[in-house]
Design a protein around this motif. Structure first.
Motif, PDB file in Angstrom:
ATOM      1  N   ALA A   1      73.973  18.174  40.305  1.00  0.00           N
ATOM      2  CA  ALA A   1      75.381  18.142  40.687  1.00  0.00           C
ATOM      3  C   ALA A   1      75.882  16.715  40.830  1.00  0.00           C
ATOM      4  N   ARG A   2      75.051  15.830  41.371  1.00  0.00           N
ATOM      5  CA  ARG A   2      75.457  14.429  41.508  1.00  0.00           C
ATOM      6  C   ARG A   2      75.569  13.762  40.143  1.00  0.00           C
TER       7      ARG A   2
ATOM      8  N   ALA B   1      79.602  15.088  41.192  1.00  0.00           N
ATOM      9  CA  ALA B   1      79.885  15.607  42.528  1.00  0.00           C
ATOM     10  C   ALA B   1      79.335  14.661  43.588  1.00  0.00           C
TER      11      ALA B   1
ATOM     12  N   ARG C   1      80.255  17.357  48.535  1.00  0.00           N
ATOM     13  CA  ARG C   1      80.622  18.458  47.644  1.00  0.00           C
ATOM     14  C   ARG C   1      79.380  19.174  47.121  1.00  0.00           C
ATOM     15  N   SER C   2      78.317  18.430  46.842  1.00  0.00           N
ATOM     16  CA  SER C   2      77.065  19.059  46.408  1.00  0.00           C
ATOM     17  C   SER C   2      76.505  19.958  47.498  1.00  0.00           C
TER      18      SER C   2
ATOM     19  N   ARG D   1      78.253  21.386  49.933  1.00  0.00           N
ATOM     20  CA  ARG D   1      79.141  22.529  50.161  1.00  0.00           C
ATOM     21  C   ARG D   1      79.142  23.516  48.997  1.00  0.00           C
ATOM     22  N   SER D   2      79.115  23.021  47.765  1.00  0.00           N
ATOM     23  CA  SER D   2      79.289  23.884  46.596  1.00  0.00           C
ATOM     24  C   SER D   2      77.984  24.363  45.982  1.00  0.00           C
ATOM     25  N   VAL D   3      76.876  23.688  46.304  1.00  0.00           N
ATOM     26  CA  VAL D   3      75.597  24.052  45.692  1.00  0.00           C
ATOM     27  C   VAL D   3      74.599  24.539  46.742  1.00  0.00           C
TER      28      VAL D   3
ATOM     29  N   PRO E   1      75.955  27.845  49.075  1.00  0.00           N
ATOM     30  CA  PRO E   1      75.850  29.127  48.362  1.00  0.00           C
ATOM     31  C   PRO E   1      74.406  29.507  48.031  1.00  0.00           C
TER      32      PRO E   1
ATOM     33  N   ARG F   1      72.876  31.352  51.029  1.00  0.00           N
ATOM     34  CA  ARG F   1      73.859  32.265  51.609  1.00  0.00           C
ATOM     35  C   ARG F   1      73.196  33.366  52.435  1.00  0.00           C
TER      36      ARG F   1
END
Length: 275
Positions: free
Chosen positions: A183-184, A188, A192-193, A195-197, A200, A203
């Protein structure tokens, strides 16, 4: 058919245990909620809906609201504190993971009541912590760290934090942290990595931690009783009062029935998440 028969036979002991010690007591509580209160206390002979009138009382509604917001606050704080701990432990060397997990479960080696009484002494109005806050003018002379909702939240977070860390760690340990590097590489940032990776990806661990903390908090009464005082009482304390002091078992069962509905809601959400 043979495979299903084997699964059924292996499940029967657990199902029988749950039915005997969970389902049957719950149904008994629901049935008692519709009985009259005997003049001398206990369960009367007739059937009535009068026990549910307690939910029209202002004091009960105040306790319900306080129970919900304290339970929600404790759950949110536990998640915010447990996430970085689970992240750190899962990224640690294998030789250190067992030692760090040991530190998480060490508080369980001490009796629960002793730990709560220890917090009672720590937060006591004449204790060193209160004196220190008074010396720097963060606490008034007539103010106390004990017997309020804040004390209940603080001690409850201390109590339930390990229950949030363990499922989050179990999920984070299985997470592929190489996805964060990918992601980086795609532009990202670190947050953000995360929060978004990462979130989830764990979860199910987050959902499990939510249920494990929130459900017991709804029925908590020991911590509010010892450190909450009048301003920190929760619905569990009212159930205990109706049951032990008033000997009004039908009224206690009626309140417990409503609490059961609040408990089932997150459990049904957890079931839907696993589907």
């Amino acid at each position: 058919m043979k495979k299903h028969r084997t699964e059924l036979l292996s499940t029967l002991p657990s199902f029988g245990w749950l039915a005997l010690f969970v389902l049957v007591p719950t149904l008994l509580v629901l049935a008692i909620a519709f009985r009259e209160t005997a003049p001398a206390g206990g369960i009367g002979a007739g059937w009535t809906l009068d026990q549910f009138r307690v939910f029209g009382e202002k004091s009960t509604l105040v306790l319900l609201w306080r129970t919900l917001w304290i339970s929600g606050a404790v759950t949110a704080i536990c998640l915010m504190l447990a996430l970085p701990v689970a992240w750190f432990i899962s990224r640690a060397d294998a030789a250190w993971r067992s030692r760090l997990l040991l530190l998480v479960i060490v508080p369980f080696w001490t009796n629960f009541l002793i730990r709560v009484f220890a917090w009672n002494q720590i937060l006591h109005s004449e204790g060193p912590l209160a004196k220190f806050f008074r010396s720097i003018h963060l606490l008034g002379e007539n103010e106390s760290l004990l017997f309020n909702s804040g004390a209940v939240v603080l001690v409850s977070v201390y109590t339930y934090l390990p229950f949030a860390i363990l499922p989050l760690y179990a999920a984070a340990e299985k997470f592929d942290f190489g996805l964060l590097d990918a992601a980086r590489d795609l532009g990202a940032g670190a947050f953000r990595s995360f929060r978004s990776v990462f979130l989830p990806g764990i979860r199910k661990g987050i959902t499990t931690a939510l249920v494990i903390v929130f459900v017991p908090m709804l029925g908590s009464y020991v911590v509010p009783d010892l450190v909450g005082g009048t301003d920190g009482q929760m619905i569990g304390n009212k159930i205990a009062q109706r049951n032990f002091a008033d000997r009004n078992l039908p009224a206690a069962s009626a309140i417990s029935a409503l609490l059961t509905l609040f408990v089932l809601a997150p459990m049904l959400f957890r079931k839907k998440e696993n589907a």
